[in-house]
Motif scaffolding. Structure first.
Motif, PDB file in Angstrom:
ATOM      1  N   MET A  87      -8.410   5.725   3.800  1.00 48.96           N
ATOM      2  CA  MET A  87      -8.193   4.780   2.703  1.00 48.96           C
ATOM      3  C   MET A  87      -8.822   3.429   3.018  1.00 48.96           C
ATOM      4  SD  MET A  87      -4.431   5.549   1.094  1.00 48.96           S
ATOM      5  CE  MET A  87      -3.516   5.217   2.596  1.00 48.96           C
ATOM      6  N   LEU A 121       0.826  -1.211   0.000  1.00 47.66           N
ATOM      7  CA  LEU A 121       0.000   0.000   0.000  1.00 47.66           C
ATOM      8  C   LEU A 121       0.861   1.261   0.000  1.00 47.66           C
ATOM      9  CD1 LEU A 121      -2.957   1.016   0.170  1.00 47.66           C
ATOM     10  CD2 LEU A 121      -2.638   1.148   2.643  1.00 47.66           C
ATOM     11  N   SER A 122       0.553   2.162  -0.919  1.00 50.30           N
ATOM     12  CA  SER A 122       1.272   3.433  -1.017  1.00 50.30           C
ATOM     13  C   SER A 122       0.278   4.591  -1.093  1.00 50.30           C
ATOM     14  CB  SER A 122       2.171   3.475  -2.252  1.00 50.30           C
ATOM     15  OG  SER A 122       3.183   2.501  -2.173  1.00 50.30           O
ATOM     16  N   LYS A 123       0.694   5.713  -0.518  1.00 51.42           N
ATOM     17  CA  LYS A 123      -0.076   6.949  -0.648  1.00 51.42           C
ATOM     18  C   LYS A 123       0.896   8.104  -0.777  1.00 51.42           C
ATOM     19  CE  LYS A 123      -3.665   9.564  -0.937  1.00 51.42           C
ATOM     20  NZ  LYS A 123      -4.568   9.474  -2.113  1.00 51.42           N
ATOM     21  N   GLY A 175       0.271  10.381   8.999  1.00 48.47           N
ATOM     22  CA  GLY A 175      -0.643   9.777   8.036  1.00 48.47           C
ATOM     23  C   GLY A 175      -1.672   8.836   8.636  1.00 48.47           C
ATOM     24  N   THR A 220       5.435  11.334   0.610  1.00 46.29           N
ATOM     25  CA  THR A 220       5.054   9.926   0.694  1.00 46.29           C
ATOM     26  C   THR A 220       4.589   9.622   2.112  1.00 46.29           C
ATOM     27  OG1 THR A 220       6.654   9.294  -1.009  1.00 46.29           O
ATOM     28  CG2 THR A 220       5.826   7.545   0.430  1.00 46.29           C
ATOM     29  N   PHE A 259       1.108  12.300  -1.801  1.00 49.45           N
ATOM     30  CA  PHE A 259       0.457  13.578  -2.071  1.00 49.45           C
ATOM     31  C   PHE A 259       1.439  14.470  -2.832  1.00 49.45           C
ATOM     32  CE2 PHE A 259      -1.777  12.202   1.804  1.00 49.45           C
ATOM     33  CZ  PHE A 259      -3.106  12.339   1.385  1.00 49.45           C
ATOM     34  N   MET A 291     -10.920   7.619   0.694  1.00 46.06           N
ATOM     35  CA  MET A 291      -9.787   8.209  -0.020  1.00 46.06           C
ATOM     36  C   MET A 291      -9.136   7.131  -0.884  1.00 46.06           C
ATOM     37  SD  MET A 291      -6.374  10.087   1.555  1.00 46.06           S
ATOM     38  CE  MET A 291      -7.299  11.518   2.149  1.00 46.06           C
ATOM     39  N   ASP A 292      -8.737   7.511  -2.089  1.00 43.91           N
ATOM     40  CA  ASP A 292      -8.090   6.567  -3.000  1.00 43.91           C
ATOM     41  C   ASP A 292      -6.655   6.280  -2.568  1.00 43.91           C
ATOM     42  OD1 ASP A 292     -10.336   6.406  -4.623  1.00 43.91           O
ATOM     43  OD2 ASP A 292      -9.668   8.041  -5.925  1.00 43.91           O
ATOM     44  N   VAL A 293      -6.177   5.083  -2.907  1.00 42.75           N
ATOM     45  CA  VAL A 293      -4.777   4.738  -2.676  1.00 42.75           C
ATOM     46  C   VAL A 293      -3.965   5.181  -3.890  1.00 42.75           C
ATOM     47  CG1 VAL A 293      -5.531   2.748  -1.325  1.00 42.75           C
ATOM     48  CG2 VAL A 293      -4.871   2.423  -3.709  1.00 42.75           C
ATOM     49  N   SER A 294      -2.653   5.344  -3.701  1.00 46.30           N
ATOM     50  CA  SER A 294      -1.777   5.655  -4.829  1.00 46.30           C
ATOM     51  C   SER A 294      -1.232   4.389  -5.478  1.00 46.30           C
ATOM     52  CB  SER A 294      -0.601   6.530  -4.363  1.00 46.30           C
ATOM     53  OG  SER A 294      -1.063   7.754  -3.844  1.00 46.30           O
ATOM     54  N   THR A 348      -5.141   9.599   7.348  1.00 44.88           N
ATOM     55  CA  THR A 348      -5.129   9.247   5.918  1.00 44.88           C
ATOM     56  C   THR A 348      -5.320   7.744   5.737  1.00 44.88           C
ATOM     57  OG1 THR A 348      -3.730  11.123   5.305  1.00 44.88           O
ATOM     58  CG2 THR A 348      -3.723   9.226   3.821  1.00 44.88           C
TER      59      THR A 348
END
Length: 218
Positions: A50, A7-9, A43, A19, A11, A55-58, A46
């Motif tokens: 998610m 999992l990554s997020k 985070g 990150t 901005f 909220m969408d994940v990256s 955040t």
């Protein structure tokens, strides 16, 4: 159970990348109350958003096998132009629970008085949190996402919130964000520490608290 897989997020603000989560892998077991610890801005909220789908994940994915609550304490959970009662009714319909029963529960629990029938935009942050916590606790979720909410209100309301949370934890799990380490010890069994985009999970919440304190003192 909640599984975080690579999992990554990230901005991007004014051309700068931040990150929050960097290819994180973790498993949050069913029916376990897990404290999510970290510095301000690490985070934590955040991650809750998610997991809830708000909220969408990256990158990567989040896998679950049960019903997860909305992130309690997140201001976007409610429509500001609807009353507390109307928002409660809307949430009841989304999750397929008895509307009248949930409204009665929240009206009694949140102790908002006539404000329960006023638009949420007129609420203080504390009133919104009490509404959110009441709505969440009024529905039997498999996992509750809690963000500092049980710290809201006077001593009697805090005690009532702790008791109802502990009752729900007999059959459910939670991800619990709080800056009160005393509250974390009281309400959580396990812990996870979020720092520099990495998440470290501990079966014993005391080990997670020790890691968190080392980070703060570094």
């Amino acid at each position: 159970m909640i599984v975080l897989r690579n999992l990554s997020k990230i901005f991007v603000l004014e051309g700068h990348r931040k990150t929050v989560l960097d290819s994180v892998n973790a498993v949050f077991p069913s029916k376990v109350s897990v404290a999510l610890l970290g510095r301000n801005g690490a985070g934590k909220s955040t991650l809750l958003k998610m997991i809830s789908g708000a909220m969408d994940v990256s990158g990567g994915e989040i896998l679950t096998d049960g019903q997860i609550s909305f992130p309690v304490g997140y201001a976007g959970s409610f429509h500001p132009d609807l009353t507390g009662a109307q928002n409660t009714r809307f949430v009841a319909r989304i999750y397929g629970v008895d509307t009248d029963a949930l409204i009665a529960y929240v009206e009694d629990f949140a102790e908002l008085g006539q404000s329960f029938h006023l638009p949420v935009r007129s609420y203080s942050s504390g009133m919104r949190s009490r509404l959110a916590f009441g709505v969440s606790m009024g529905i039997n979720f498999d996992t509750y996402l809690i963000d500092e909410v049980t710290a809201v209100g006077d001593a009697a309301f805090k005690k009532k919130s702790r008791l109802v949370f502990q009752e729900r934890m007999k059959s459910s799990g939670a991800l619990f964000v709080s800056h009160s380490l005393g509250q974390v010890k009281e309400m959580c069994q396990a812990g996870a520490v979020l720092e520099d985009g990495q998440l470290h999970y501990y079966d014993d919440v005391r080990d997670a608290i020790a890691h968190h304190l080392r980070n703060l003192n570094a």
